[in-house]
Motif scaffolding. Structure first.
Motif, PDB file in Angstrom:
ATOM      1  N   ARG A   1      -0.075   9.429   5.083  1.00 54.62           N
ATOM      2  CA  ARG A   1       0.639   8.722   5.735  1.00 54.62           C
ATOM      3  C   ARG A   1       1.495   8.648   6.426  1.00 54.62           C
ATOM      4  O   ARG A   1       2.338   9.719   6.934  1.00 54.62           O
ATOM      5  CB  ARG A   1       1.533   7.673   5.102  1.00 54.62           C
TER       6      ARG A   1
ATOM      7  N   PHE B   1      -5.650   3.748  10.130  1.00 51.39           N
ATOM      8  CA  PHE B   1      -6.428   3.045   9.186  1.00 51.39           C
ATOM      9  C   PHE B   1      -7.059   1.631   9.571  1.00 51.39           C
ATOM     10  O   PHE B   1      -6.416   0.563   9.166  1.00 51.39           O
ATOM     11  CB  PHE B   1      -5.737   2.958   8.022  1.00 51.39           C
TER      12      PHE B   1
ATOM     13  N   LEU C   1      -7.642   4.260   3.121  1.00 56.32           N
ATOM     14  CA  LEU C   1      -7.102   2.604   2.796  1.00 56.32           C
ATOM     15  C   LEU C   1      -7.663   1.596   2.477  1.00 56.32           C
ATOM     16  O   LEU C   1      -8.002   0.170   2.891  1.00 56.32           O
ATOM     17  CB  LEU C   1      -6.126   2.067   4.429  1.00 56.32           C
TER      18      LEU C   1
ATOM     19  N   LYS D   1      -7.395  -1.367  -0.113  1.00 55.46           N
ATOM     20  CA  LYS D   1      -6.339  -1.857   0.496  1.00 55.46           C
ATOM     21  C   LYS D   1      -6.885  -2.910   1.212  1.00 55.46           C
ATOM     22  O   LYS D   1      -7.385  -4.403   0.788  1.00 55.46           O
ATOM     23  CB  LYS D   1      -5.363  -1.842   1.336  1.00 55.46           C
TER      24      LYS D   1
ATOM     25  N   ALA E   1       0.866  -1.201   0.198  1.00 56.45           N
ATOM     26  CA  ALA E   1      -0.289   0.320  -0.265  1.00 56.45           C
ATOM     27  C   ALA E   1       0.985   1.359  -0.321  1.00 56.45           C
ATOM     28  O   ALA E   1       2.147   1.241   0.812  1.00 56.45           O
ATOM     29  CB  ALA E   1      -1.150   0.184   1.372  1.00 56.45           C
TER      30      ALA E   1
ATOM     31  N   LEU F   1       1.438  -1.074   9.028  1.00 57.97           N
ATOM     32  CA  LEU F   1       0.060  -0.412   8.878  1.00 57.97           C
ATOM     33  C   LEU F   1      -0.424  -0.183  10.030  1.00 57.97           C
ATOM     34  O   LEU F   1      -0.346  -1.366  10.426  1.00 57.97           O
ATOM     35  CB  LEU F   1      -0.381  -1.244   7.848  1.00 57.97           C
TER      36      LEU F   1
ATOM     37  N   VAL G   1       2.916  -1.028   3.944  1.00 57.10           N
ATOM     38  CA  VAL G   1       3.289   0.198   3.522  1.00 57.10           C
ATOM     39  C   VAL G   1       4.545   0.609   2.935  1.00 57.10           C
ATOM     40  O   VAL G   1       5.253  -0.033   3.004  1.00 57.10           O
ATOM     41  CB  VAL G   1       2.885   1.565   4.199  1.00 57.10           C
TER      42      VAL G   1
ATOM     43  N   GLY H   1       0.427   3.925   1.433  1.00 59.11           N
ATOM     44  CA  GLY H   1      -0.130   4.796   2.433  1.00 59.11           C
ATOM     45  C   GLY H   1      -0.898   6.288   2.297  1.00 59.11           C
ATOM     46  O   GLY H   1      -1.621   6.127   3.210  1.00 59.11           O
TER      47      GLY H   1
ATOM     48  N   SER I   1      -7.834   5.205  -1.006  1.00 61.72           N
ATOM     49  CA  SER I   1      -6.520   5.290  -0.780  1.00 61.72           C
ATOM     50  C   SER I   1      -6.124   5.640  -0.073  1.00 61.72           C
ATOM     51  O   SER I   1      -5.448   5.480   1.116  1.00 61.72           O
ATOM     52  CB  SER I   1      -5.777   5.790  -2.581  1.00 61.72           C
TER      53      SER I   1
END
Length: 416
Positions: free
Chosen positions: A202, A326, A236, A239, A196, A321, A261, A198, A233
């Motif tokens: 992030r 998230f 997340l 993801k 991911a 992560l 990430v 992020g 995104s």
């Protein structure tokens, strides 16, 4: 892994290889995946020919231009009210030449998906891609799947109709896993590692996310995507959906699917084998290579996408992560394991909450708070009751209505 038959996506199976130039149907032609796929086809006319296009109907001028450049036999739009404008746009492109056949309505894309061709590229956004996915599989077409939602909301339905190896994934993460799996056998796989970026937030805590704006969320650091996918995104959620998709595509248990990430978005995903080896698939952030795998496998398309310049130094990072900031991935695992209509509820509620966030009616953290509440109210579906398209649509309708109600309540409380 389980002892079930070969997974939906299997790189060791070249499904229905025919050789020569492949006829392709592109669904979602005017979207990001569709436009990139068409560019790839136009650069490789000896390998591919597009025979039909579908789109929602909001960009008829572009659709007409694509139809003329590709010389397709059929064009379809989901919105019947777009037909007059489409016909006018096609007439401007074709002049005195005969126009392609025009289909319209909610079933038009599914009709195209079942038409004569080698591969159907499903680049439609959202769960409306489920019927075309099922139609393509039932007709025996190879399905290049970019519409992850159709697999997520209709997993059992798709697995029931799909033959082993019939689906070639187009999402960059799943195309990466698909290619890495080609180096080994299923019995030797220890786990899948989904990367991911992020997103734009992030490293921020949940408290620091409270005041972010739609403009902040749409400023993705590495990918250029549509607004819904870009916000997904940022939360997340995207993801989380990919974790469910990986489970369904490769028949790997959820506890063997890890998310890491990787801010640079160079490594698209990895497969760890029992001997400790990890195989990673890496390219610069670009979807064309994944699309090329989707419509060309098991052959490679030369120069489909940019390659790395290894003469230049670069740094690649991998980070754990932050599940507190998230929580979407953990919730996705929960609904994926529950099965039934739970993934459809999760996906539909999220789409409504993203719309509310983009319209300024819901704060960023409110997206997942609301989705979590909708999922909790839905509860765990009964096992062994089967699943139908009607079940999926009914669950989605309820989830959308309930998400709108909860979002409106949250807005009212915030203003009080």
């Amino acid at each position: 892994m389980s002892d079930s038959p070969s997974p939906l996506a299997d790189p060791h199976i070249a499904f229905d290889p025919t050789g020569g130039r492949r006829d392709i149907v592109v669904l979602g032609a005017t979207g990001s995946i569709g436009t990139q796929a068409i560019d790839l086809v136009l650069r490789n006319p000896d390998r591919f020919r597009v025979t039909a296009l579908s789109a929602a109907g909001g960009r008829v001028e572009l659709l007409a231009e694509q139809a003329r450049r590709l010389r397709v036999r059929t064009v379809a739009v989901a919105r019947a009210d777009a037909v007059p404008a489409l016909r006018e746009a096609l007439s401007a492109q074709y002049g005195s030449e005969p126009l392609p056949e025009i289909l319209a309505g909610p079933d038009a894309a599914a009709e195209l998906a079942a038409s004569e061709c080698h591969t159907v590229l499903n680049g439609i956004t959202g769960s409306i891609g489920l019927r075309p996915t099922l139609a393509a599989l039932a007709a025996g077409r190879t399905l290049a799947l970019a519409n992850k939602e159709s697999l997520i909301v209709g997993g059992p339905l798709v697995k029931e109709v799909a033959r082993p190896g019939q689906i070639i994934p187009v999402d960059s993460e799943h195309t990466a896993i698909f290619q890495a799996l080609a180096a080994g056998v299923r019995a030797d796989v220890r786990k899948l590692v989904v990367t991911a970026s992020g997103g734009p937030f992030r490293g921020r805590s949940r408290a620091e996310l409270a005041g972010v704006t739609p403009a902040d969320a749409l400023a993705h650091p590495t990918w250029a995507m549509g607004p819904v996918i870009t916000v997904n995104s940022a939360t997340l959620v995207n993801k989380g959906l990919e974790v469910i998709e990986a489970h369904l595509l490769y028949d790997v248990p959820f506890d063997r699917i890890e998310v890491v990430v990787h801010p640079q978005s160079y490594v698209h995903s990895m497969v760890e084998f029992l001997d400790g080896s990890t195989l990673a698939q890496a390219t610069p952030p670009d979807m064309t290579g994944s699309i090329a795998v989707g419509i060309g496998w098991p052959e490679r398309v030369p120069d489909a996408a940019p390659a790395f310049d290894w003469t230049k130094a670069s740094t690649w990072e991998f980070l754990p992560l932050d599940s507190e900031a998230f929580p979407s991935v953990g919730l996705a695992r929960q609904v994926g394991a529950a099965g039934g209509t739970a993934p459809a509820v999760f996906n539909a509620a999220n789409e409504e909450c993203v719309d509310a966030f983009l319209a300024g009616r819901l704060p960023f953290n409110g997206i997942m708070d609301t989705v979590t509440e909708v999922v909790a109210e839905h509860g765990t579906p009964a096992r062994g009751t089967g699943l139908s398209v009607a079940d999926v649509l009914e669950a989605e309708s309820w989830a959308r209505t309930r998400a709108r109600e909860l979002a409106a309540k949250a807005t009212a409380e915030a203003r009080a």
